[in-house]
Design an enzyme around this catalytic site. Sequence first.
Site, PDB file in Angstrom:
ATOM      1  NE  ARG A 122      30.621  17.035   1.560  1.00 41.86           N
ATOM      2  CZ  ARG A 122      31.979  17.142   1.609  1.00 41.86           C
ATOM      3  NH1 ARG A 122      32.582  16.481   0.774  1.00 41.86           N
ATOM      4  NH2 ARG A 122      32.688  17.647   2.393  1.00 41.86           N
ATOM      5  CE  LYS A 143       9.028  12.714   6.867  1.00 36.21           C
ATOM      6  NZ  LYS A 143       8.206  12.755   8.048  1.00 36.21           N
ATOM      7  CD  GLU A 185       3.025   3.815  10.250  1.00 38.87           C
ATOM      8  OE1 GLU A 185       2.285   4.806   9.910  1.00 38.87           O
ATOM      9  OE2 GLU A 185       4.167   4.061  10.957  1.00 38.87           O
ATOM     10  CE  LYS A 226       6.112   7.559   3.013  1.00 38.62           C
ATOM     11  NZ  LYS A 226       6.789   7.066   4.406  1.00 38.62           N
ATOM     12  CD  GLU A 236       6.550  15.976   7.402  1.00 41.44           C
ATOM     13  OE1 GLU A 236       7.077  14.822   6.907  1.00 41.44           O
ATOM     14  OE2 GLU A 236       6.385  16.298   8.331  1.00 41.44           O
ATOM     15  NE  ARG A 240       7.339  12.597   3.542  1.00 43.96           N
ATOM     16  CZ  ARG A 240       8.276  11.752   2.942  1.00 43.96           C
ATOM     17  NH1 ARG A 240       8.839  12.428   2.107  1.00 43.96           N
ATOM     18  NH2 ARG A 240       8.909  10.799   3.594  1.00 43.96           N
ATOM     19  CG  ASN A 244       4.073  13.253  10.443  1.00 42.10           C
ATOM     20  OD1 ASN A 244       4.773  12.480  10.304  1.00 42.10           O
ATOM     21  ND2 ASN A 244       4.429  14.410   9.714  1.00 42.10           N
ATOM     22  CG  HIS A 247       3.326   9.154  13.200  1.00 39.31           C
ATOM     23  ND1 HIS A 247       2.253   8.434  12.649  1.00 39.31           N
ATOM     24  CD2 HIS A 247       4.306   8.109  12.910  1.00 39.31           C
ATOM     25  CE1 HIS A 247       2.349   7.539  12.061  1.00 39.31           C
ATOM     26  NE2 HIS A 247       3.744   7.202  12.197  1.00 39.31           N
ATOM     27  CG  HIS A 251       6.938   9.956  16.792  1.00 36.47           C
ATOM     28  ND1 HIS A 251       6.967  10.629  15.535  1.00 36.47           N
ATOM     29  CD2 HIS A 251       7.120   8.344  16.328  1.00 36.47           C
ATOM     30  CE1 HIS A 251       7.323  10.121  14.601  1.00 36.47           C
ATOM     31  NE2 HIS A 251       7.422   8.627  14.962  1.00 36.47           N
ATOM     32  CG  HIS A 264       6.291   3.388  14.558  1.00 39.32           C
ATOM     33  ND1 HIS A 264       6.807   4.381  15.007  1.00 39.32           N
ATOM     34  CD2 HIS A 264       5.844   3.629  13.462  1.00 39.32           C
ATOM     35  CE1 HIS A 264       6.470   5.327  14.189  1.00 39.32           C
ATOM     36  NE2 HIS A 264       5.882   4.769  13.059  1.00 39.32           N
TER      37      HIS A 264
HETATM   38  N1  NAD Z   1      11.017   6.469   7.178  1.00 34.35           N
HETATM   39  C1  NAD Z   1       9.698   6.567   7.256  1.00 34.35           C
HETATM   40  O1  NAD Z   1       9.102   7.261   6.645  1.00 34.35           O
HETATM   41  C2  NAD Z   1       9.094   5.692   8.550  1.00 34.35           C
HETATM   42  C3  NAD Z   1       7.668   5.744   8.404  1.00 34.35           C
HETATM   43  C4  NAD Z   1       7.118   4.841   9.361  1.00 34.35           C
HETATM   44  C5  NAD Z   1       7.885   4.061  10.277  1.00 34.35           C
HETATM   45  N2  NAD Z   1       9.211   4.291  10.424  1.00 34.35           N
HETATM   46  C6  NAD Z   1      10.147   3.765  11.305  1.00 34.35           C
HETATM   47  O2  NAD Z   1      10.042   2.148  11.094  1.00 34.35           O
HETATM   48  C7  NAD Z   1      10.511   1.807  12.316  1.00 34.35           C
HETATM   49  C8  NAD Z   1       9.573   0.638  12.511  1.00 34.35           C
HETATM   50  O3  NAD Z   1       9.437  -0.333  11.531  1.00 34.35           O
HETATM   51  P1  NAD Z   1       9.264  -1.936  11.834  1.00 34.35           P
HETATM   52  O4  NAD Z   1       7.787  -1.880  12.288  1.00 34.35           O
HETATM   53  O5  NAD Z   1       9.686  -2.640  10.417  1.00 34.35           O
HETATM   54  O6  NAD Z   1      10.138  -2.190  12.930  1.00 34.35           O
HETATM   55  P2  NAD Z   1      11.567  -2.872  13.124  1.00 34.35           P
HETATM   56  O7  NAD Z   1      12.647  -2.534  11.910  1.00 34.35           O
HETATM   57  O8  NAD Z   1      11.998  -2.619  14.506  1.00 34.35           O
HETATM   58  O9  NAD Z   1      11.287  -4.434  12.954  1.00 34.35           O
HETATM   59  C9  NAD Z   1      10.109  -5.059  14.139  1.00 34.35           C
HETATM   60  C10 NAD Z   1      10.800  -6.226  14.632  1.00 34.35           C
HETATM   61  O10 NAD Z   1      10.578  -7.393  13.362  1.00 34.35           O
HETATM   62  C11 NAD Z   1      11.805  -8.245  13.454  1.00 34.35           C
HETATM   63  N3  NAD Z   1      11.742  -8.898  11.851  1.00 34.35           N
HETATM   64  C12 NAD Z   1      12.119  -7.896  10.842  1.00 34.35           C
HETATM   65  N4  NAD Z   1      11.588  -8.701   9.698  1.00 34.35           N
HETATM   66  C13 NAD Z   1      11.126  -9.826  10.249  1.00 34.35           C
HETATM   67  C14 NAD Z   1      10.722 -10.911   9.631  1.00 34.35           C
HETATM   68  N5  NAD Z   1      10.513 -10.930   8.288  1.00 34.35           N
HETATM   69  N6  NAD Z   1      10.134 -12.214  10.550  1.00 34.35           N
HETATM   70  C15 NAD Z   1      10.289 -11.853  11.748  1.00 34.35           C
HETATM   71  N7  NAD Z   1      10.792 -10.972  12.270  1.00 34.35           N
HETATM   72  C16 NAD Z   1      11.252  -9.939  11.925  1.00 34.35           C
HETATM   73  C17 NAD Z   1      12.882  -7.329  13.875  1.00 34.35           C
HETATM   74  O11 NAD Z   1      14.032  -7.827  14.105  1.00 34.35           O
HETATM   75  C18 NAD Z   1      12.231  -6.569  14.746  1.00 34.35           C
HETATM   76  O12 NAD Z   1      12.442  -7.176  15.981  1.00 34.35           O
HETATM   77  C19 NAD Z   1      10.368   2.871  13.398  1.00 34.35           C
HETATM   78  O13 NAD Z   1      11.663   3.179  13.732  1.00 34.35           O
HETATM   79  C20 NAD Z   1       9.616   4.022  12.694  1.00 34.35           C
HETATM   80  O14 NAD Z   1      10.192   5.132  13.496  1.00 34.35           O
HETATM   81  C21 NAD Z   1       9.751   5.298   9.294  1.00 34.35           C
HETATM   82 ZN    ZN Z   2       4.981   5.787  11.567  1.00 33.82          ZN
END
Ligand code: NAD
Ligand code: ZN
Length: 368
Positions: A122, A143, A185, A226, A236, A240, A244, A247, A251, A264
């Site tokens: 939990r 999130k 972003e 942010k 949200e 907040r 998006n 998005h 998405h 993304h």
């Molecule tokens: N929680 C939130 O508020 C929020 C906000 C925006 C995005 N997101 C989520 O975040 C995700 C996207 O995140 P992301 O763009 O970091 O993608 P990711 O986590 O998929 O990483 C992208 C790629 O980079 C590689 N990688 C990571 N660090 C590296 C490094 N230092 N050197 C080389 N390669 C590296 C990973 O293996 C992967 O192949 C999505 O799932 C999205 O929905 C969440």
């Molecule tokens: Zn995003």
Amino acid sequence: MEQITVVTGGSSYPVHIGEDVYRLFSEEYKELLLQADKIAVFADGTAAGLHADVLMTALERAGVRPLIHLLPSGEASKTADSFIACQSFLLLHGFTRNSLLIAFGGGACGDLTGFVAATFMRGIPFLQCPTTILAHDSAVGGKTAINMPEGKNMVGAFHQPAGVLFESRLFATLPEREVRSGMAELLKHAMISDAAWADALLSDMRFPHLPPAELDRELMKGIQVKAAIVGADEFEQGTRKFLNFGHTLGHAAEAYFGYGAVSHGECVMIGMAYSMLLSETFGGVRPEETDRFIGSAVRSGYPLERLLDVPFGPLLDFMRKDKKAVHGEIIFVLLEHTGRPFTQPVPESVLASAYSELATRIRKGLQS
Ligand SMILES: NC(=O)c1ccc[n+]([C@@H]2O[C@H](COP(=O)([O-])OP(=O)(O)OC[C@H]3O[C@@H](n4cnc5c(N)ncnc54)[C@H](O)[C@@H]3O)[C@@H](O)[C@H]2O)c1
Ligand SMILES: [Zn+2]
């Protein structure tokens, strides 16, 4: 090294960015680490292969030896199977309510780890150690989620981290596509908050060659946007939603292409172009501003042309499942002008005609 504090109703925590931030494990995070009966690092496979030693050395220096659970790289980790595997890993290794998790990877790893932390026994604390530029967004704000075949981030929870430690030297190994994804972003944060900043980014999208110190400063600006929004509206209910921007279609495109096929941020860039176009109708955005946005995106290598082969129907199906949808209406974040967002229900007929107009404008952008 720079630091800001995120203050939400339920908690407050620091976000650090810069070189050598992991030394803080031996300083202000030492107590948190030593209090935990067990610690696991959930690590993105690629990030771990490149950089796990930097993290583990710093943790060992602080007097702890965590277990490592390797995750599939990127979006492939954000699945129900992977979530269950993480929970089983913790149970098999005797983790308890007094244990701590550390996410080491990009947004996908952070979202999954956060959701595991939110639900294991939990809820247990976790630290975010992001390794991508995009994670300046995802690691802040609490999130957490996994994807479902039916849609992106459909199952999740709000669970704030105990701290966010951004070691900016790790960005050096990011492929160009991931730099572009993260910068989308950042641009989003600018578009919803500050016209002059957005203008500067759009006129000089020098990715992926921003000098590290400059990149850290830019990311801190994004984190400040942010943090301010999340501080005012953790769950949200109102402002907040502005985060998006881009998005709703973004998405949908991400789900349509298959998670991870187009990144993304690349999908968000496509979504922001669409929202700019809708803002011509519902807000005060001028067509030349949308065209400039599309032109800058194309010149910086964002694959907007991928949309030209995509029929609108499947995207609409995904958008109907958007978490902002209320009573069957699809709600968009649009711009009165750059820096001034608002939310707007948009009829599906308007969405369809704007979508074909977007294709026309992308074609124009590709030719110019
Ligand atoms: N929680 C939130 O508020 C929020 C906000 C925006 C995005 N997101 C989520 O975040 C995700 C996207 O995140 P992301 O763009 O970091 O993608 P990711 O986590 O998929 O990483 C992208 C790629 O980079 C590689 N990688 C990571 N660090 C590296 C490094 N230092 N050197 C080389 N390669 C590296 C990973 O293996 C992967 O192949 C999505 O799932 C999205 O929905 C969440
Ligand atoms: Zn995003």
